[in-house]
Write an enzyme that holds these catalytic residues in place. Structure first.
Site, PDB file in Angstrom:
ATOM      1  CB  CYS A 264      -0.941  -0.007   1.190  1.00  0.00           C
ATOM      2  SG  CYS A 264      -2.008  -1.454   1.196  1.00  0.00           S
TER       3      CYS A 264
HETATM    4  C1  UGA Z   1      -1.560   0.510   5.461  1.00  0.00           C
HETATM    5  C2  UGA Z   1      -2.393   1.465   6.335  1.00  0.00           C
HETATM    6  O1  UGA Z   1      -1.901   1.456   7.670  1.00  0.00           O
HETATM    7  C3  UGA Z   1      -3.885   1.081   6.312  1.00  0.00           C
HETATM    8  O2  UGA Z   1      -4.637   2.057   7.028  1.00  0.00           O
HETATM    9  C4  UGA Z   1      -4.360   1.038   4.857  1.00  0.00           C
HETATM   10  O3  UGA Z   1      -5.725   0.664   4.761  1.00  0.00           O
HETATM   11  C5  UGA Z   1      -3.520   0.038   4.085  1.00  0.00           C
HETATM   12  O4  UGA Z   1      -2.136   0.458   4.144  1.00  0.00           O
HETATM   13  C6  UGA Z   1      -4.021   0.049   2.658  1.00  0.00           C
HETATM   14  O5  UGA Z   1      -3.882   1.068   1.978  1.00  0.00           O
HETATM   15  O6  UGA Z   1      -4.714  -0.894   2.252  1.00  0.00           O
HETATM   16  P1  UGA Z   1      -0.466  -1.907   5.851  1.00  0.00           P
HETATM   17  O7  UGA Z   1       0.207  -1.710   4.530  1.00  0.00           O
HETATM   18  O8  UGA Z   1      -1.127  -3.185   6.149  1.00  0.00           O
HETATM   19  O9  UGA Z   1      -1.603  -0.769   6.075  1.00  0.00           O
HETATM   20  O10 UGA Z   1       0.678  -1.727   6.923  1.00  0.00           O
HETATM   21  P2  UGA Z   1       1.049  -0.813   8.176  1.00  0.00           P
HETATM   22  O11 UGA Z   1       0.735  -1.554   9.412  1.00  0.00           O
HETATM   23  O12 UGA Z   1       0.474   0.528   8.036  1.00  0.00           O
HETATM   24  O13 UGA Z   1       2.632  -0.760   8.009  1.00  0.00           O
HETATM   25  C7  UGA Z   1       3.241  -0.356   6.785  1.00  0.00           C
HETATM   26  C8  UGA Z   1       4.738  -0.358   6.872  1.00  0.00           C
HETATM   27  O14 UGA Z   1       5.194   0.727   7.660  1.00  0.00           O
HETATM   28  C9  UGA Z   1       5.382  -1.616   7.484  1.00  0.00           C
HETATM   29  O15 UGA Z   1       6.485  -2.000   6.679  1.00  0.00           O
HETATM   30  C10 UGA Z   1       5.846  -1.168   8.852  1.00  0.00           C
HETATM   31  O16 UGA Z   1       6.976  -1.878   9.303  1.00  0.00           O
HETATM   32  C11 UGA Z   1       6.194   0.285   8.588  1.00  0.00           C
HETATM   33  N1  UGA Z   1       6.127   1.171   9.769  1.00  0.00           N
HETATM   34  C12 UGA Z   1       4.944   1.373  10.416  1.00  0.00           C
HETATM   35  C13 UGA Z   1       7.272   1.821  10.197  1.00  0.00           C
HETATM   36  O17 UGA Z   1       8.369   1.670   9.612  1.00  0.00           O
HETATM   37  N2  UGA Z   1       7.189   2.656  11.273  1.00  0.00           N
HETATM   38  C14 UGA Z   1       6.024   2.880  11.945  1.00  0.00           C
HETATM   39  O18 UGA Z   1       6.023   3.687  12.915  1.00  0.00           O
HETATM   40  C15 UGA Z   1       4.875   2.212  11.508  1.00  0.00           C
END
Ligand code: UGA
Length: 426
Positions: A264
């Site tokens: 995403c």
């Molecule tokens: C993300 C959004 O959080 C959802 O709200 C959205 O619906 C979804 O994309 C989408 O567009 O369908 P997701 O891709 O499942 O969800 O993952 P996240 O939990 O948001 O994490 C994304 C990435 O960011 C991961 O690689 C995680 O390790 C990284 N991350 C997250 C960080 O590096 N630092 C943080 O503080 C948080």
């Protein structure tokens, strides 16, 4: 109400199961026969916490799956479009699948009597519902808007936590061209404690992109500050904990490290950049968000080289292959550029992930192990790439390494004093 859901990826399947749980009758549609069979048997086609329980409860009762568009459209009052919107080779959004699904719905709608609302849930750039999906439905149904309704209802579901997020939303956004369609879509969510934000189609589409772009920006901001902190000998996690107390900033998504991956954030930020450029606007901030994110994995390898010198022939253990914890999804995982760079530098890579070994095997021919300790045995260094809970308590396991050097890309570990522990941004 009777709902059909087109596309059984994680958004489609989770939405279908959750709508069934809210009391609706749901028909899932997919061209992939194996996914249909699994759903009808109550087995999730993908791993999502809580999904298995819901499918077991409703499959064959309030929830059915089929590849027959006609059956699904005729036996429902509203259809959700939940198909993929992958990037094209230039990083812009590829709307081919959305168009094809719109045409499929249109063909079935042509012979259907009665009002029907089509709701786009797929993430599509502003303007798509009105200028791509709507014309495809009109062309293939021979009907005009008004004879059917159209709406845009973006999802904000985190992979792995999608069932929880669906049932506990902090917002429900419904974009539409008329009140009748919006009322119908809003009524489907009755029972959830959350306000419905009503707007027009292209604003609903933009809300989704702005939401993801802002979260990605927060992460790249945390990484930029983290990189500066590292140079200055400051623990950026202490800094972020303090600034997160400001109610205008908030404490979430400020964890610095190896950067964001997944299907995403990288794709959506690129698609928004592409859309902005189409208008003649160069989005400098969003460009930088991606640039910072691309550099983080290379900083892991740079730190490693600072410590070991040449890594040619050295055994490097990579812990964590999934793009985040609790999933086997490796799309845009930050471990991919890291492993590639390690291999380009002649290192021997041993890897372990609790769920994603199988998927990474399709990309890299390296050694995969069934536990962290097995991957660590004899290694000259270890890189931690994914925030799996089980990595938090790693300590004695490092005893089996040749050289106890650990570079943490996720601020996960607190190993004992005999381990040389290096944080990426702290
Ligand atoms: C993300 C959004 O959080 C959802 O709200 C959205 O619906 C979804 O994309 C989408 O567009 O369908 P997701 O891709 O499942 O969800 O993952 P996240 O939990 O948001 O994490 C994304 C990435 O960011 C991961 O690689 C995680 O390790 C990284 N991350 C997250 C960080 O590096 N630092 C943080 O503080 C948080």
């Amino acid at each position: 109400m009777k709902i059909s859901v087109i596309g059984t990826g994680y958004v489609g399947t989770v939405s279908a199961a959750c709508f069934a749980d809210l009391g609706h009758e749901v028909i899932c549609v997919d061209i992939d026969k194996s996914k249909i069979d699994r759903i009808n048997a109550g087995i999730p086609p993908i791993y999502e916490e809580g999904l298995s329980e819901l499918l077991k409860k409703y499959a064959g009762k309030r929830l059915h799956a089929t590849s027959d568009y006609d059956f699904a459209i005729k036996n429902s009052e509203v259809s959700f479009l939940c198909v993929g919107t992958p990037p094209d080779p230039r990083g812009n959004i590829d709307l081919g699948i959305v168009k094809a699904a719109g045409a499929g719905i249109g063909r079935s709608l042509g012979t259907k009597k009665g009002y029907h609302v089509i709701v786009v849930k797929s993430t599509v750039v502003p303007g798509t519902t009105e200028t791509v999906v709507l014309p495809a439905i009109e062309e293939h149904s021979g009907k005009h808007i008004g004879e059917f309704g159209i709406a845009m209802n973006p999802e904000f579901l985190r992979e792995g936590k999608a069932v929880h997020d669906f049932m506990n939303p902090d917002k429900i956004v419904v974009g539409s061209m008329d009140k009748k369609s919006a009322d119908l879509v809003a009524s489907l969510y009755q029972g959830l404690k959350c306000d419905v934000i009503r707007t027009n189609l292209r604003t609903a589409e933009m809300i989704k992109y702005a939401n993801n772009a802002f979260l990605a920006t927060k992460i790249s901001f945390a990484n930029e500050i983290g990189n500066i902190c590292k140079e200055l000998g400051i623990d950026t996690y202490e800094v972020m904990k303090a600034i997160g107390r400001d109610f205008r900033i908030g404490p979430h998504f400020l964890n610095s490290g190896a950067g964001f991956g997944g299907s995403c954030f990288p794709k959506d930020v690129k698609a928004l950049i592409g859309k902005a450029r189409e208008t003649g606007y160069e989005p400098e901030l969003l460009n930088s968000v991606l640039e910072v994110n691309e550099k983080q994995p290379h900083r892991m390898v740079s730190l490693l080289k600072d410590k070991l010198g040449s890594i040619k022939g050295k055994k490097i253990a990579v812990l964590g292959l999934a793009f985040k914890n609790d999933t086997d999804d490796i799309r845009e995982s930050r471990s991919i550029p890291v492993i590639k760079e390690l291999l380009d530098n002649g290192a021997n890579v041993s890897a372990y992930d609790p769920m994603a070994n199988g998927n990474m095997k399709k990309i890299f021919n390296i050694k995969y192990y069934g536990s962290a300790i097995d991957a660590l045995r004899g290694a000259d260094a270890c890189l931690v790439m994914t925030e799996w809970d089980e990595f938090r308590s790693l300590d004695k396991e490092f005893d089996v390494m040749e050289k106890k050097l650990v570079i943490d890309g996720r601020h996960m570990l607190t190993p004992g004093k005999d381990v040389e522990y290096v944080g990426l941004c702290w």
